[in-house]
Motif scaffolding. Structure first.
Motif, short mmCIF file in Angstrom:
data_model
loop_
_atom_site.label_atom_id
_atom_site.label_comp_id
_atom_site.label_asym_id
_atom_site.label_seq_id
_atom_site.Cartn_x
_atom_site.Cartn_y
_atom_site.Cartn_z
N GLU A 139 2.32 -41.43 1.40
CA GLU A 139 2.64 -40.31 0.52
C GLU A 139 2.42 -38.98 1.22
O GLU A 139 3.25 -38.06 1.12
N ASN A 140 1.30 -38.85 1.94
CA ASN A 140 1.00 -37.61 2.67
C ASN A 140 2.06 -37.35 3.74
O ASN A 140 2.50 -36.22 3.94
N LEU A 141 2.48 -38.40 4.41
CA LEU A 141 3.48 -38.27 5.46
C LEU A 141 4.83 -37.84 4.87
O LEU A 141 5.55 -37.02 5.46
N GLU A 142 5.16 -38.38 3.72
CA GLU A 142 6.40 -37.97 3.04
C GLU A 142 6.34 -36.49 2.65
O GLU A 142 7.31 -35.74 2.85
N GLN A 143 5.21 -36.06 2.12
CA GLN A 143 5.04 -34.65 1.77
C GLN A 143 5.13 -33.77 3.01
O GLN A 143 5.75 -32.70 2.99
N TRP A 144 4.50 -34.22 4.10
CA TRP A 144 4.53 -33.46 5.35
C TRP A 144 5.96 -33.31 5.86
O TRP A 144 6.36 -32.25 6.33
N GLN A 145 6.76 -34.38 5.75
CA GLN A 145 8.15 -34.29 6.19
C GLN A 145 8.96 -33.32 5.35
O GLN A 145 9.97 -32.79 5.81
N ASP A 146 8.52 -33.06 4.13
CA ASP A 146 9.20 -32.08 3.28
C ASP A 146 8.95 -30.64 3.75
O ASP A 146 9.74 -29.74 3.45
N LEU A 147 7.86 -30.41 4.45
CA LEU A 147 7.41 -29.05 4.76
C LEU A 147 8.22 -28.40 5.87
O LEU A 147 8.38 -27.17 5.88
N LYS A 148 8.63 -29.15 6.87
CA LYS A 148 9.57 -28.75 7.92
C LYS A 148 9.06 -27.74 8.93
O LYS A 148 9.40 -27.82 10.11
N PHE A 149 8.25 -26.77 8.53
CA PHE A 149 7.94 -25.63 9.39
C PHE A 149 6.46 -25.35 9.34
O PHE A 149 5.89 -25.11 8.27
N GLY A 150 5.79 -25.41 10.51
CA GLY A 150 4.36 -25.20 10.56
C GLY A 150 3.95 -24.23 11.65
O GLY A 150 4.73 -23.91 12.56
N LEU A 151 2.71 -23.78 11.58
CA LEU A 151 2.12 -22.86 12.56
C LEU A 151 1.11 -23.59 13.41
O LEU A 151 0.20 -24.25 12.88
N PHE A 152 1.24 -23.46 14.71
CA PHE A 152 0.31 -24.01 15.69
C PHE A 152 -0.42 -22.83 16.31
O PHE A 152 0.19 -21.79 16.58
N MET A 153 -1.73 -22.97 16.58
CA MET A 153 -2.47 -21.89 17.24
C MET A 153 -3.40 -22.45 18.29
O MET A 153 -4.28 -23.26 17.99
N HIS A 154 -3.21 -22.03 19.53
CA HIS A 154 -4.13 -22.32 20.63
C HIS A 154 -4.97 -21.07 20.86
O HIS A 154 -4.45 -20.00 21.20
N TRP A 155 -6.27 -21.24 20.71
CA TRP A 155 -7.15 -20.08 20.83
C TRP A 155 -8.51 -20.52 21.33
O TRP A 155 -9.06 -21.52 20.88
N GLY A 156 -9.05 -19.78 22.28
CA GLY A 156 -10.36 -20.07 22.82
C GLY A 156 -10.80 -18.96 23.76
O GLY A 156 -10.14 -17.91 23.87
N THR A 157 -11.88 -19.20 24.48
CA THR A 157 -12.41 -18.17 25.37
C THR A 157 -11.43 -17.81 26.47
O THR A 157 -11.46 -16.69 27.00
N TYR A 158 -10.55 -18.75 26.84
CA TYR A 158 -9.57 -18.52 27.90
C TYR A 158 -8.64 -17.34 27.60
O TYR A 158 -8.02 -16.79 28.51
N SER A 159 -8.52 -16.96 26.32
CA SER A 159 -7.65 -15.84 25.98
C SER A 159 -8.13 -14.54 26.63
O SER A 159 -7.34 -13.62 26.85
N GLN A 160 -9.43 -14.47 26.96
CA GLN A 160 -9.95 -13.24 27.59
C GLN A 160 -9.37 -13.02 28.98
O GLN A 160 -9.21 -11.87 29.42
N TRP A 161 -9.08 -14.09 29.68
CA TRP A 161 -8.49 -13.98 31.01
C TRP A 161 -6.96 -14.02 30.96
O TRP A 161 -6.31 -13.79 31.97
N GLY A 162 -6.41 -14.34 29.79
CA GLY A 162 -4.97 -14.43 29.67
C GLY A 162 -4.38 -15.53 30.54
O GLY A 162 -3.37 -15.34 31.22
N ILE A 163 -5.01 -16.71 30.49
CA ILE A 163 -4.62 -17.82 31.36
C ILE A 163 -4.27 -19.04 30.51
O ILE A 163 -4.49 -19.07 29.30
N VAL A 164 -3.76 -20.06 31.20
CA VAL A 164 -3.48 -21.33 30.54
C VAL A 164 -4.75 -21.88 29.90
O VAL A 164 -5.85 -21.74 30.44
N GLU A 165 -4.60 -22.48 28.74
CA GLU A 165 -5.73 -23.06 28.04
C GLU A 165 -6.30 -24.25 28.81
O GLU A 165 -5.59 -25.21 29.13
#
Length: 478
Positions: free
Chosen positions: A41-67
């Motif tokens: 049921e959860n998977l069916e609901q998830w397939q209805d949503l279509k569009f999501g936000l991903f966020m990669h964030w950590g200390t590495y952002s201070q150097w502006g480098i690959v995570e």
């Protein structure tokens, strides 16, 4: 997750063959459909949503480098280190880990992110609670290498547990909540044992030779995932990265990066998955690239399958060039984002769009601009996006198709080349032979639309309407 992908080609997928992706990611074969009714049921609901936000964030952002990946002692383009951050490998690691002491994202405001994402039509969020470097963006009790440690200046902030703040803010806006978690952890002595130098991305000792140490790593990982699924409210998706941590018997020798796995790294996903389901009934588990009970959907990265898949899937694609924050990143134009969404949903998938927060704790303004522009298009065309499924003929020339789950509504998107959308004087496209429309709407236009059907071809005269990014025609069957 790796960064700085450019000129990535879409890769064809099938259900019986494993294909390598750019930067060595792949989709595993042998999908096993979940049997737990709550997961289904959860998977069916998830397939209805279509569009999501991903966020990669950590200390590495201070150097502006690959995570994380600059810590990996492999000679690959995405693992290269800047000498200014350390002349030797061990100097670099020491300085990288010292970023904890200066990470202070005082502009952090998850409500702002949630509001912008919701307006843009996003319906779920996946946040990196811990990447491969081992720095926890949540209040784990298993390690002091975390944002809530007294070593981190942000620890005194009321929202220091950023994972909790993000999940709460997005949950209040009706989002499904996804926790990204890296199975490998390059900080803990139980994975990269300081007795040996790290050799590559894999564990740097033989777990079968040192079972007690590997047992401690398994428990360490179990405990952290238990924390995330116990202490952070409703969690809908457990998104597990680092597919080299896997049972040795699951290695696909046709995939280059999997051939680098030389030792057993079975982390006991049955125990972890069962615990996660006990804590969060119905939770979707995404054990990326590892076929079996715990890869509930597959995740092509920085690529779109060329053909529809009849299993649940999601493309994770960056808004800029990088999954992690880099200064002056080249953000994709909104037209490209819309076109990507259309192509993905026409092939039956979800679009997980990554935006990387900076060291100050906020998105670049360019990212907000894209989300705001996206909101105008989704307000008009959203009924053709959500709660839809792939529909034959899926893709024909400049036209892409979805349908309502009951099959009574056929949505036809038109895309055009160039930087600005250009509509033809008339739209001419095919529909399934057994589909007989009684009504046609041109989304965004309130007047009557001139159209005709001959055989399985429909012709629609362009209405007097300015269209941004992509046009959508909606046909309702008899």
């Amino acid at each position: 997750m790796r960064s700085f992908y450019k000129n990535v080609l879409a890769v064809a997928l099938s259900l019986t063959t494993t294909f390598a992706f750019s930067q060595a990611h792949n989709v595993s074969s042998g999908y096993q459909k979940p049997t737990d009714p709550q997961v289904v049921e959860n998977l069916e609901q998830w397939q209805d949503l279509k569009f999501g936000l991903f966020m990669h964030w950590g200390t590495y952002s201070q150097w502006g480098i690959v995570e994380s990946w600059s810590l990996c002692p492999e000679d690959e383009g995405w693992t290269q280190r800047k000498l200014e951050h350390g002349a030797t490998y061990y100097d670099y690691v020491k300085n990288y880990e010292s970023l904890q002491q200066s990470f202070n994202p005082t502009d952090f405001n998850p409500e702002k992110w949630a509001n912008a994402a919701k307006a843009a039509g996003m319906k779920y969020v996946v946040f990196t609670t811990k990447h491969h470097d081992g720095f926890a963006m949540f209040d784990t009790k298993e390690s002091d290498y975390k944002i809530t440690s007294s070593k981190s200046p942000f620890s005194t902030n009321p929202k220091a547990d950023v994972t909790k703040a993000i999940f709460n803010s997005f949950r209040q806006d009706g989002f499904k909540i996804g926790a990204y978690f890296s199975k490998p952890d390059w900080h803990t002595e139980y994975y990269w044992w300081p007795y040996f130098p790290p050799k590559d991305r894999n564990v740097n000792y033989d777990p079968e030779k040192y079972p007690e140490r590997w047992g401690k790593y398994k428990q360490f990982t179990f405990n952290q995932i238990n924390e995330l699924t116990s202490n952070y409210g409703k969690v809908d998706i457990l998104w597990l990265d680092g597919g080299w941590v896997r049972p040795f018997k699951t290695i696909d020798q046709s995939v280059e990066w999997q051939r680098t796995i030389k030792v057993e790294q079975d982390i006991d996903m049955d125990r972890i998955g069962t615990m996660a389901r006990k804590n969060q009934p119905g939770i979707i588990v995404v054990d990326r690239t590892v076929p079996g009970n715990w890869e509930n959907y597959v995740t092509p990265e920085q690529a779109i399958p060329e053909h529809p898949l009849d299993i649940p899937w999601e493309s994770c694609i960056t808004m800029g060039d990088s999954f992690s924050y880099i200064p002056n990143d080249a953000y994709k134009p909104t037209k490209k984002i819309v076109e990507t969404l259309v192509k993905i949903i026409a092939r039956g998938g979800n679009y997980l769009l990554n935006i990387a927060p900076g060291p100050n704790g906020d998105f670049d303004q360019a990212a907000y601009d894209r989300l705001q522009e996206m909101s105008k298009w989704i307000d008009v065309n959203g009924t053709a996006v959500y709660s839809t499924r792939a529909a034959a003929p899926y893709h024909d020339g400049s036209f892409y198709y979805t349908q309502s789950k009951d099959g009574k509504v056929l949505n036809v998107f038109h895309l055009s080349d160039g930087e600005v959308y250009a509509a033809p004087e008339q739209f001419d496209f095919i529909v399934p032979d057994n589909f007989s429309p009684k009504e046609l709407r041109f989304l965004g236009y309130k007047g009557k639309v001139k159209w005709s059907k001959k055989g399985n071809r429909v012709t629609v005269q362009k209405p007097k309407l300015a269209v941004d990014y992509a046009a959508t025609i909606q046909l309702i069957s008899k």
